[in-house]
Motif scaffolding. Structure first.
Motif, PDB file in Angstrom:
ATOM      1  N   GLU A 175     -79.856 -65.694 -16.683  1.00 36.36           N
ATOM      2  CA  GLU A 175     -78.892 -65.822 -17.768  1.00 36.36           C
ATOM      3  C   GLU A 175     -79.629 -65.782 -19.093  1.00 36.36           C
ATOM      4  OE1 GLU A 175     -76.935 -69.522 -17.165  1.00 36.36           O
ATOM      5  OE2 GLU A 175     -78.648 -70.735 -17.773  1.00 36.36           O
ATOM      6  N   ILE A 176     -78.855 -65.620 -20.177  1.00 41.88           N
ATOM      7  CA  ILE A 176     -79.379 -65.623 -21.541  1.00 41.88           C
ATOM      8  C   ILE A 176     -78.582 -66.662 -22.324  1.00 41.88           C
ATOM      9  CG2 ILE A 176     -79.698 -64.276 -23.649  1.00 41.88           C
ATOM     10  CD1 ILE A 176     -80.052 -61.814 -21.955  1.00 41.88           C
ATOM     11  N   ASN A 177     -79.289 -67.551 -23.012  1.00 42.36           N
ATOM     12  CA  ASN A 177     -78.668 -68.670 -23.709  1.00 42.36           C
ATOM     13  C   ASN A 177     -78.738 -68.477 -25.213  1.00 42.36           C
ATOM     14  OD1 ASN A 177     -78.355 -70.828 -21.345  1.00 42.36           O
ATOM     15  ND2 ASN A 177     -80.357 -69.878 -21.130  1.00 42.36           N
ATOM     16  N   ALA A 178     -77.637 -68.782 -25.889  1.00 39.40           N
ATOM     17  CA  ALA A 178     -77.620 -68.867 -27.345  1.00 39.40           C
ATOM     18  C   ALA A 178     -77.953 -70.296 -27.757  1.00 39.40           C
ATOM     19  CB  ALA A 178     -76.256 -68.463 -27.888  1.00 39.40           C
ATOM     20  N   SER A 179     -78.607 -70.453 -28.903  1.00 36.48           N
ATOM     21  CA  SER A 179     -79.047 -71.764 -29.396  1.00 36.48           C
ATOM     22  C   SER A 179     -79.830 -72.517 -28.329  1.00 36.48           C
ATOM     23  CB  SER A 179     -77.848 -72.599 -29.865  1.00 36.48           C
ATOM     24  OG  SER A 179     -77.206 -71.999 -30.954  1.00 36.48           O
ATOM     25  N   PRO A 180     -80.934 -71.967 -27.852  1.00 38.77           N
ATOM     26  CA  PRO A 180     -81.729 -72.701 -26.848  1.00 38.77           C
ATOM     27  C   PRO A 180     -82.248 -74.006 -27.422  1.00 38.77           C
ATOM     28  CG  PRO A 180     -82.977 -70.853 -27.728  1.00 38.77           C
ATOM     29  CD  PRO A 180     -81.587 -70.716 -28.266  1.00 38.77           C
ATOM     30  N   THR A 181     -82.366 -74.986 -26.566  1.00 43.11           N
ATOM     31  CA  THR A 181     -82.766 -76.311 -27.024  1.00 43.11           C
ATOM     32  C   THR A 181     -84.168 -76.289 -27.622  1.00 43.11           C
ATOM     33  OG1 THR A 181     -83.144 -78.582 -26.325  1.00 43.11           O
ATOM     34  CG2 THR A 181     -83.565 -76.870 -24.705  1.00 43.11           C
ATOM     35  N   TYR A 201     -74.992 -64.187 -34.523  1.00 40.80           N
ATOM     36  CA  TYR A 201     -74.168 -62.999 -34.691  1.00 40.80           C
ATOM     37  C   TYR A 201     -72.789 -63.260 -34.090  1.00 40.80           C
ATOM     38  CZ  TYR A 201     -78.415 -60.372 -35.831  1.00 40.80           C
ATOM     39  OH  TYR A 201     -79.571 -59.928 -36.418  1.00 40.80           O
ATOM     40  N   ALA A 202     -71.814 -62.562 -34.616  1.00 39.64           N
ATOM     41  CA  ALA A 202     -70.445 -62.712 -34.111  1.00 39.64           C
ATOM     42  C   ALA A 202     -70.269 -61.942 -32.807  1.00 39.64           C
ATOM     43  CB  ALA A 202     -69.439 -62.225 -35.161  1.00 39.64           C
ATOM     44  N   GLN A 203     -69.391 -62.451 -31.962  1.00 39.95           N
ATOM     45  CA  GLN A 203     -69.024 -61.825 -30.689  1.00 39.95           C
ATOM     46  C   GLN A 203     -70.240 -61.635 -29.787  1.00 39.95           C
ATOM     47  OE1 GLN A 203     -66.867 -58.234 -31.601  1.00 39.95           O
ATOM     48  NE2 GLN A 203     -65.274 -59.314 -32.741  1.00 39.95           N
ATOM     49  N   GLY A 204     -71.072 -62.656 -29.720  1.00 40.04           N
ATOM     50  CA  GLY A 204     -72.257 -62.586 -28.868  1.00 40.04           C
ATOM     51  C   GLY A 204     -72.041 -63.077 -27.461  1.00 40.04           C
ATOM     52  N   GLY A 205     -70.806 -63.415 -27.098  1.00 43.36           N
ATOM     53  CA  GLY A 205     -70.547 -63.904 -25.754  1.00 43.36           C
ATOM     54  C   GLY A 205     -70.781 -62.884 -24.666  1.00 43.36           C
ATOM     55  N   CYS A 206     -70.772 -61.589 -25.020  1.00 39.16           N
ATOM     56  CA  CYS A 206     -71.042 -60.564 -24.015  1.00 39.16           C
ATOM     57  C   CYS A 206     -72.478 -60.629 -23.513  1.00 39.16           C
ATOM     58  CB  CYS A 206     -70.757 -59.178 -24.598  1.00 39.16           C
ATOM     59  SG  CYS A 206     -71.757 -58.782 -26.051  1.00 39.16           S
ATOM     60  N   LEU A 207     -73.339 -61.334 -24.216  1.00 37.35           N
ATOM     61  CA  LEU A 207     -74.744 -61.458 -23.823  1.00 37.35           C
ATOM     62  C   LEU A 207     -75.107 -62.876 -23.411  1.00 37.35           C
ATOM     63  CD1 LEU A 207     -77.459 -59.841 -23.710  1.00 37.35           C
ATOM     64  CD2 LEU A 207     -77.886 -60.634 -26.041  1.00 37.35           C
ATOM     65  N   THR A 208     -74.458 -63.868 -23.980  1.00 35.37           N
ATOM     66  CA  THR A 208     -74.874 -65.258 -23.797  1.00 35.37           C
ATOM     67  C   THR A 208     -73.975 -66.057 -22.866  1.00 35.37           C
ATOM     68  OG1 THR A 208     -73.640 -65.888 -25.783  1.00 35.37           O
ATOM     69  CG2 THR A 208     -75.950 -65.289 -26.063  1.00 35.37           C
ATOM     70  N   THR A 209     -72.980 -65.443 -22.263  1.00 32.78           N
ATOM     71  CA  THR A 209     -72.188 -66.122 -21.235  1.00 32.78           C
ATOM     72  C   THR A 209     -72.425 -65.443 -19.898  1.00 32.78           C
ATOM     73  OG1 THR A 209     -70.238 -64.728 -21.638  1.00 32.78           O
ATOM     74  CG2 THR A 209     -70.426 -66.765 -22.910  1.00 32.78           C
ATOM     75  N   LYS A 210     -72.261 -66.189 -18.830  1.00 30.14           N
ATOM     76  CA  LYS A 210     -72.515 -65.634 -17.501  1.00 30.14           C
ATOM     77  C   LYS A 210     -71.506 -64.542 -17.166  1.00 30.14           C
ATOM     78  CE  LYS A 210     -74.304 -70.139 -16.105  1.00 30.14           C
ATOM     79  NZ  LYS A 210     -74.127 -70.717 -17.453  1.00 30.14           N
ATOM     80  N   GLY A 261     -69.866 -62.690 -19.433  1.00 29.08           N
ATOM     81  CA  GLY A 261     -70.121 -61.541 -20.295  1.00 29.08           C
ATOM     82  C   GLY A 261     -71.322 -60.744 -19.855  1.00 29.08           C
ATOM     83  N   LEU A 262     -72.413 -61.410 -19.457  1.00 29.51           N
ATOM     84  CA  LEU A 262     -73.602 -60.692 -18.997  1.00 29.51           C
ATOM     85  C   LEU A 262     -73.325 -59.935 -17.706  1.00 29.51           C
ATOM     86  CD1 LEU A 262     -76.614 -60.247 -19.639  1.00 29.51           C
ATOM     87  CD2 LEU A 262     -77.121 -62.225 -18.200  1.00 29.51           C
ATOM     88  N   CYS A 263     -72.484 -60.501 -16.852  1.00 33.14           N
ATOM     89  CA  CYS A 263     -72.110 -59.812 -15.608  1.00 33.14           C
ATOM     90  C   CYS A 263     -71.425 -58.488 -15.893  1.00 33.14           C
ATOM     91  CB  CYS A 263     -71.219 -60.724 -14.775  1.00 33.14           C
ATOM     92  SG  CYS A 263     -70.527 -59.989 -13.287  1.00 33.14           S
ATOM     93  N   LEU A 264     -70.542 -58.460 -16.890  1.00 33.81           N
ATOM     94  CA  LEU A 264     -69.841 -57.226 -17.246  1.00 33.81           C
ATOM     95  C   LEU A 264     -70.718 -56.275 -18.053  1.00 33.81           C
ATOM     96  CD1 LEU A 264     -66.329 -58.627 -18.241  1.00 33.81           C
ATOM     97  CD2 LEU A 264     -66.902 -57.312 -16.209  1.00 33.81           C
ATOM     98  N   THR A 265     -71.541 -56.825 -18.931  1.00 35.86           N
ATOM     99  CA  THR A 265     -72.325 -55.980 -19.834  1.00 35.86           C
ATOM    100  C   THR A 265     -73.355 -55.166 -19.081  1.00 35.86           C
ATOM    101  OG1 THR A 265     -72.000 -57.564 -21.624  1.00 35.86           O
ATOM    102  CG2 THR A 265     -73.814 -56.012 -21.851  1.00 35.86           C
ATOM    103  N   LEU A 266     -74.040 -55.753 -18.118  1.00 34.47           N
ATOM    104  CA  LEU A 266     -75.105 -55.039 -17.419  1.00 34.47           C
ATOM    105  C   LEU A 266     -74.583 -53.928 -16.515  1.00 34.47           C
ATOM    106  CD1 LEU A 266     -77.606 -57.898 -16.522  1.00 34.47           C
ATOM    107  CD2 LEU A 266     -77.878 -56.070 -18.196  1.00 34.47           C
ATOM    108  N   ARG A 267     -73.297 -53.888 -16.247  1.00 33.76           N
ATOM    109  CA  ARG A 267     -72.754 -52.776 -15.464  1.00 33.76           C
ATOM    110  C   ARG A 267     -72.745 -51.470 -16.250  1.00 33.76           C
ATOM    111  NH1 ARG A 267     -67.560 -55.960 -12.776  1.00 33.76           N
ATOM    112  NH2 ARG A 267     -68.798 -57.580 -11.711  1.00 33.76           N
TER     113      ARG A 267
END
Length: 697
Positions: free
Chosen positions: A531-537, A170-179, A181-187
């Motif tokens: 953390e949450i990772n996009a494209s996990p190995t 999905y587009a603009q998924g950095g709010c969930l898959t970057t450290k 972005g997740l720090c800001l999103t969960l607030r």
């Protein structure tokens, strides 16, 4: 037909194309194989079963081919340079246009291992004379792929996709898959759920933001005050439960540890009491300015007590007050037990992966210096380290948990019932903050040597399945902890994190994304989301990961492909844990400045006669007196008040009239013409003057 040309060229039919490709030494295919390939390609084109895979995903390729899909292989970077005469072909994005799928999917692999794996897989396809997939791939090079699986997350943002194309991002998924972005999103969690993010996500701050940097400094100081009270009380009561005893400095003199003044304990009690009052909102009416302690001297004393073993003596009153304050803080701070006594924080790059750039530190100046000298302002986050994790044979581990999002409106989340554990190579110890003992990432532990004191029952490849964890918990008498505490906690954390990012991720019908969440468990079995990772190995380097990664890929295709035709088909180990009610969304087409409506015009009244107008005026309301009515067009002005005007006698003239003058439709100008007009009016016996007419003899 292009399919026939490609088939003839690859099958050995004479022609220029075949002779040009003879140097590749490709085996010739029999006519039956060529016919079979042609029929399968035609069927795949008709049913829109063309797929494209970028990266090392042999399971995805094999399962799609078994379903009748034909792969359109993206050209590698070396092939593009060869086709372009030794230079990389210029992508449309360099000219301001949209990049193609080939330019996004044919980029170089992220590391050397992935490149070697892709080359090995490609050689396996080319080296099998009975394999016709390479031939069919060339037949569909000009076809649109309807299923795209890639490790490049930007393909959904930089590529214009058709409505019937399916992509695994999905587009603009950095709010969930970057450290960061997740720090800001969960607030924003209190806006979506009645839950506190501090109950499952360790405290996190962005050091690039000035206000968050100051908030981290204040948090570090208050955590040091709480840790000082914990250590002082435990040592005073003779029941110090820290995982590691404080080391003695190498340059310390022989003999008993130094005794610190009691003012340090009083300062810690005052700070913890003020913090508790502020959280209970009891400091609202305080008029006095809060006392600002000497933080440098306080932190130096704290370092000496916790890290160097200095001694503190507590009175009975200080013990009672300290226990009371810690008990009150426990009801307000969900992370009080997890944060331990050493005040360890972990510094991470805001958008990196594979454990790159992660360090742990216990001193404030060291953390600020590491973030300041990194040279990337605003891209570093600092997070509270879990100092009391659940250990297996004295070794730290974390859990990789998969979940799948197939739609964002309505939000649909699938949870995979299988997961695996990743162990560290060294035993856990807070005295030694190296990555071998504290960072469970496989990309990091692959380069670490196992410790000499490592437990023999730990796996050599540092991986366990969740079933092995359940067996270990059963041996420890905690068989119900997995099903009653650990799994429900992971499900709740995943749902809350995804719900917070629902308004930020740009959803798209037909797309999906598989995520990999990393959890660590506390001593009370409560999960903490790291953390949450996009494209996990999906590379199976161990027997455990080989089996589980193949299973999650197989079940992902069941959910996203098979359920479209059969909603009742089995979904494997995927479990639907959340499905939101559909929310009507307004279709946004851009900024619209058009004003809709009609212009305001004067109302048109029907012309009325003089008599009707007089009757209307006689019957007008009292409030209309003094108002001048509007005269319709084409109606002469009505003479009013003739009955009340006095009659003037008219004198009869018995003389002879002069010849009728000729009217001139010009206005008299100058004093001479005005005088002549006045004299003419007097001779005529009328005192009125016609200002717009003049006599002309």
């Amino acid at each position: 037909m292009s399919i026939e040309k490609e088939a003839n060229a690859a099958g050995g039919a004479p022609g220029k194309v075949q002779r040009a490709r003879a140097d590749r030494s490709r085996p010739w295919l029999c006519p039956e194989k060529l016919k079979q390939a042609k029929l399968q390609v035609e069927k795949a084109i008709k049913e829109k079963k063309i797929f494209m895979v970028q990266g090392r995903y042999p399971v995805i390729r094999r399962l799609l081919r078994a379903r009748g899909w034909v792969e359109r292989k993206a050209p590698r970077r070396a092939q593009q340079q060869e086709a372009g005469g030794g230079r990389a072909q210029t992508s449309p994005a360099q000219h301001g246009g949209q990049p193609s799928l080939e330019s996004l999917c044919s980029t170089s692999p992220t590391n050397k291992e992935e490149e070697e794996e892709e080359e090995e897989e490609e050689q396996m396809d080319k080296g099998n004379p009975d394999d016709i997939h390479e031939l069919m791939s060339r037949m569909v090079q000009d076809q649109v792929p309807y299923f795209i699986w890639t490790s490049r997350c930007n393909i959904a943002e930089r590529c214009v996709l058709q409505p019937d194309q399916m992509v695994n991002h999905y587009a603009q998924g950095g709010c969930l898959t970057t450290k960061e972005g997740l720090c800001l999103t969960l607030r924003n969690l209190p806006w979506f759920d009645q839950a506190d993010p501090n109950t499952f996500f360790p405290r996190c701050y962005r050091l690039g933001a000035v206000d968050e940097r100051q908030a981290f400094i204040e948090d570090f100081r208050l955590t040091a005050a709480r840790s000082l009270l914990k250590v002082a009380l435990e040592r005073a009561e003779g029941e110090h439960t820290a995982l590691d005893p404080p080391p003695k400095p190498s340059n310390a003199p022989e003999g008993p540890a130094p005794l610190l003044p009691p003012q340090l304990v009083e300062e810690a009690l005052r700070l913890c009491g003020g913090h508790l009052d502020s959280m209970a909102h009891q400091d609202i009416d305080w008029d006095a300015q809060p006392h600002s302690p000497g933080w440098d001297s306080f932190l130096q004393g704290y370092y000496r007590v916790v890290h160097e073993g200095a001694v503190l003596q507590l009175s009975v009153a200080q013990r009672e007050r300290g226990r009371s304050l810690l008990q009150g803080l426990e009801g307000q701070l969900p992370q009080l037990h997890m944060e331990g006594e050493h005040n360890v924080w972990i510094l991470k790059p805001g958008a990196a992966s594979r454990g790159r750039g992660i360090v742990c530190a216990t001193r404030l100046d060291q953390l600020l210096q590491l973030a300041g000298c990194a040279g990337r302002e605003g891209r570093w986050v600092v997070q509270k380290y879990v100092e009391r994790p659940l250990l297996i044979f004295g070794t730290k581990f974390d859990v990789r948990q998969w979940f799948l999002v197939t739609d964002w409106n309505p939000l649909t989340i699938w949870f995979y019932r299988e997961c695996y554990l990743r162990f560290c190579s060294q035993p856990f110890s807070l005295r030694r903050l190296d990555v071998a003992a504290h960072l469970c990432n496989q990309a990091v532990q692959r380069h670490c040597r196992p410790g000499l004191s490592r437990h023999p029952q730990l796996p050599a490849d540092n991986t366990w399945s969740c079933h092995q964890l359940q067996a270990y918990l059963a041996q420890q008498g905690q068989a119900s902890a997995w099903a009653e505490v650990m799994v429900p906690g992971m499900k709740a954390a995943v749902v809350r994190a995804v719900r917070c990012s629902q308004g930020l991720v740009r959803g798209r019908k037909g797309s999906f994304e598989l995520y990999g969440a990393d959890f660590i468990f506390g001593e009370d079995f409560q999960p903490w989301l790291l953390e949450i990772n996009a494209s996990p190995t999906m590379a199976g380097h161990t027997p455990v990961t080989s089996q589980l990664c193949a299973g999650v890929q197989r079940d992902t295709l069941r959910v996203v492909i098979d359920r479209r035709d059969d909603p009742e088909c089995p979904t494997g180990a995927f479990e639907l844990i959340y499905r939101q009610a559909a929310v009507p969304a307004v279709h946004y087409v851009g900024l619209k400045l058009k004003v809709e409506g009609s212009s305001v015009r004067r109302p048109r009244h029907a012309p009325r006669s003089l008599a009707a107008a007089g009757e209307a005026e006689d019957g007008a309301p009292p409030g209309a007196a003094g108002m001048r009515p509007r005269r319709p067009q084409g109606v002469l002005p009505r003479l009013t008040g003739l009955k009340d005007r006095p009659r003037v006698p008219i004198a009869v003239y018995h003389g002879t009239f002069p010849p009728l003058p000729m009217l001139q439709g010009t206005r008299p100008h100058g004093t001479e013409e005005g005088r002549r007009a006045q004299e003419g009016a007097k001779r005529g016996g009328d005192g009125s003057v016609l200002p717009h007419c003049s006599w002309q003899k």
